[in-house]
Write a protein that holds these residues in place. Structure first.
Motif, PDB file in Angstrom:
ATOM      1  N   ALA A  97       7.475  -6.773 -11.038  1.00 57.20           N
ATOM      2  CA  ALA A  97       8.499  -7.076 -10.020  1.00 57.20           C
ATOM      3  C   ALA A  97       8.264  -6.335  -8.710  1.00 57.20           C
ATOM      4  O   ALA A  97       9.193  -5.810  -8.099  1.00 57.20           O
ATOM      5  N   MET A  98       7.022  -6.304  -8.268  1.00 53.86           N
ATOM      6  CA  MET A  98       6.711  -5.727  -6.964  1.00 53.86           C
ATOM      7  C   MET A  98       7.013  -6.745  -5.855  1.00 53.86           C
ATOM      8  O   MET A  98       6.721  -7.937  -6.007  1.00 53.86           O
ATOM      9  N   GLU A 106       5.865   1.586  -0.372  1.00 57.11           N
ATOM     10  CA  GLU A 106       7.186   1.096   0.055  1.00 57.11           C
ATOM     11  C   GLU A 106       7.978   0.562  -1.128  1.00 57.11           C
ATOM     12  O   GLU A 106       9.199   0.746  -1.210  1.00 57.11           O
ATOM     13  N   ASN A 107       7.298  -0.100  -2.080  1.00 52.97           N
ATOM     14  CA  ASN A 107       7.974  -0.588  -3.282  1.00 52.97           C
ATOM     15  C   ASN A 107       8.546   0.564  -4.100  1.00 52.97           C
ATOM     16  O   ASN A 107       9.695   0.517  -4.546  1.00 52.97           O
ATOM     17  N   VAL A 108       7.735   1.598  -4.303  1.00 56.12           N
ATOM     18  CA  VAL A 108       8.169   2.726  -5.124  1.00 56.12           C
ATOM     19  C   VAL A 108       9.297   3.498  -4.445  1.00 56.12           C
ATOM     20  O   VAL A 108      10.183   4.060  -5.104  1.00 56.12           O
ATOM     21  N   ALA A 109       9.290   3.515  -3.128  1.00 55.14           N
ATOM     22  CA  ALA A 109      10.304   4.267  -2.372  1.00 55.14           C
ATOM     23  C   ALA A 109      11.679   3.608  -2.382  1.00 55.14           C
ATOM     24  O   ALA A 109      12.687   4.274  -2.101  1.00 55.14           O
ATOM     25  N   HIS A 141      -1.087   2.503   0.095  1.00 53.13           N
ATOM     26  CA  HIS A 141      -0.967   1.558   1.217  1.00 53.13           C
ATOM     27  C   HIS A 141      -1.515   0.165   0.868  1.00 53.13           C
ATOM     28  O   HIS A 141      -1.650  -0.678   1.764  1.00 53.13           O
ATOM     29  N   TYR A 142      -1.821  -0.055  -0.392  1.00 58.06           N
ATOM     30  CA  TYR A 142      -2.255  -1.384  -0.825  1.00 58.06           C
ATOM     31  C   TYR A 142      -1.030  -2.276  -1.057  1.00 58.06           C
ATOM     32  O   TYR A 142       0.062  -1.794  -1.363  1.00 58.06           O
ATOM     33  N   PHE A 143      -1.256  -3.577  -0.970  1.00 64.15           N
ATOM     34  CA  PHE A 143      -0.208  -4.540  -1.295  1.00 64.15           C
ATOM     35  C   PHE A 143      -0.387  -5.004  -2.746  1.00 64.15           C
ATOM     36  O   PHE A 143      -1.514  -4.983  -3.286  1.00 64.15           O
ATOM     37  N   SER A 148      -4.753  -5.299  -9.650  1.00 62.70           N
ATOM     38  CA  SER A 148      -4.778  -6.010 -10.927  1.00 62.70           C
ATOM     39  C   SER A 148      -3.395  -5.975 -11.575  1.00 62.70           C
ATOM     40  O   SER A 148      -2.511  -5.204 -11.162  1.00 62.70           O
ATOM     41  N   GLY A 149      -3.226  -6.794 -12.625  1.00 59.01           N
ATOM     42  CA  GLY A 149      -1.950  -6.819 -13.335  1.00 59.01           C
ATOM     43  C   GLY A 149      -1.600  -5.470 -13.937  1.00 59.01           C
ATOM     44  O   GLY A 149      -0.439  -5.030 -13.887  1.00 59.01           O
ATOM     45  N   GLY A 150      -2.591  -4.789 -14.501  1.00 60.26           N
ATOM     46  CA  GLY A 150      -2.347  -3.481 -15.091  1.00 60.26           C
ATOM     47  C   GLY A 150      -1.929  -2.450 -14.053  1.00 60.26           C
ATOM     48  O   GLY A 150      -1.065  -1.604 -14.308  1.00 60.26           O
ATOM     49  N   MET A 151      -2.525  -2.521 -12.870  1.00 61.27           N
ATOM     50  CA  MET A 151      -2.164  -1.587 -11.800  1.00 61.27           C
ATOM     51  C   MET A 151      -0.745  -1.860 -11.311  1.00 61.27           C
ATOM     52  O   MET A 151       0.010  -0.925 -11.017  1.00 61.27           O
ATOM     53  N   ARG A 152      -0.358  -3.130 -11.258  1.00 60.24           N
ATOM     54  CA  ARG A 152       1.010  -3.449 -10.844  1.00 60.24           C
ATOM     55  C   ARG A 152       2.029  -2.941 -11.872  1.00 60.24           C
ATOM     56  O   ARG A 152       3.116  -2.479 -11.515  1.00 60.24           O
TER      57      ARG A 152
END
Length: 267
Positions: A97-98, A106-109, A141-143, A148-152
């Motif tokens: 759900a990013m 920014e997502n994590v923040a 700073h990546y989108f 990859s799915g695992g990184m997301r």
């Protein structure tokens, strides 16, 4: 309301839940122990993810109660009180759900920006620390589309843990991942439990993950709690459904197949 900063049991007391016109589970009684990993197991559509939504207060039970420690969550009438409790709950959604238009950082923040008044410099420092914790310190700073799915999924865990929750809810964390990446995510969930003593609830179909991470297991089937206990008790169960689930026995489709063949011959 003063929130506990210590992991607490989650207790389901005579809980019935579902949606208008459809009850998925009735008279559900279970204790998900504090500081442990509880795995919710069961077939597709049995209500596992729905149970998570009820614990989060996103759905209202048909009847019964949900306790977080001594707090009866189902008795909270003030949405602000439940919102405050949610700040102590981290959620890893099934697909991570990013938000695609925001960077990983920014997502994590987002939870900290929503629920705290901390300056941006402190939030950035915490976000960087949480991303390093899940092995993504160089990807702030990546989108999401660049990962990859695992990184997301790992980024989703960083966001779930950014407010230092006492409860972590994970909905199918290993779904869509290759076996090695899924095993890495299992180890990360175990590390989070050991480091932060967080009460963790994991919904999964992945039997390898079940046996890797579970301290406690709840099996849901046909609208009720079929089993709750440790892995040894699960392995020793003589229940036909549990045996079939653990051994991945296919359902008997012979009669259905025969009917389909007969119907086809008539058209």
């Amino acid at each position: 309301m003063k929130l506990s900063r210590v992991a607490q049991d989650i207790r389901l007391d005579k809980l019935s839940l579902g949606y208008p016109g459809k009850v998925l589970m009735e008279d559900l009684n279970a204790v998900l122990p504090a500081g442990k990993i509880s795995v919710i197991l069961g077939g597709s559509g049995c209500g596992k993810s729905t149970l998570l939504r009820h614990i989060l207060g996103l759905n209202t039970p048909v009847s019964g109660r949900i306790f977080l420690g001594e707090t009866n969550l189902t008795a909270l009438e003030d949405e602000r009180a439940y919102k405050k409790i949610r700040t102590r709950m981290g959620v890893l959604f099934q697909d991570g759900a990013m938000l695609g238009s925001l960077t990983l950082g920014e997502n994590v923040a987002l939870p900290m920006q929503e629920h705290t008044e901390l300056p941006d410099s402190i939030i950035e420092e915490v976000v960087q620390m949480k991303l390093r914790m899940v092995g993504l310190g160089d990807f702030m700073h990546y989108f999401p589309s660049q990962l990859s799915g695992g990184m997301r999924k790992r980024a989703g865990l960083a966001r779930a843990m950014v407010m230092d929750p006492t409860t972590l809810l994970c909905d199918e964390p290993s779904s869509g991942l290759d076996p090695v990446t899924a095993a890495d995510l299992d180890q990360l969930i175990l590390k989070l439990k050991e480091t932060f003593q967080v009460t963790t609830i994991v919904v999964t179909h992945d039997l390898d993950s079940l046996f890797n991470i579970a301290d406690h297991v709840v099996v849901l089937h046909n609208g009720r709690c079929l089993y709750q206990g440790d892995l040894d008790g699960l392995r020793e169960s003589d229940d036909e459904y549990i045996i079939g689930f653990l051994e991945r026995r296919p359902t008997k489709l012979d009669d259905t197949m025969q009917r389909a063949v007969k119907f086809r011959s008539r058209i």
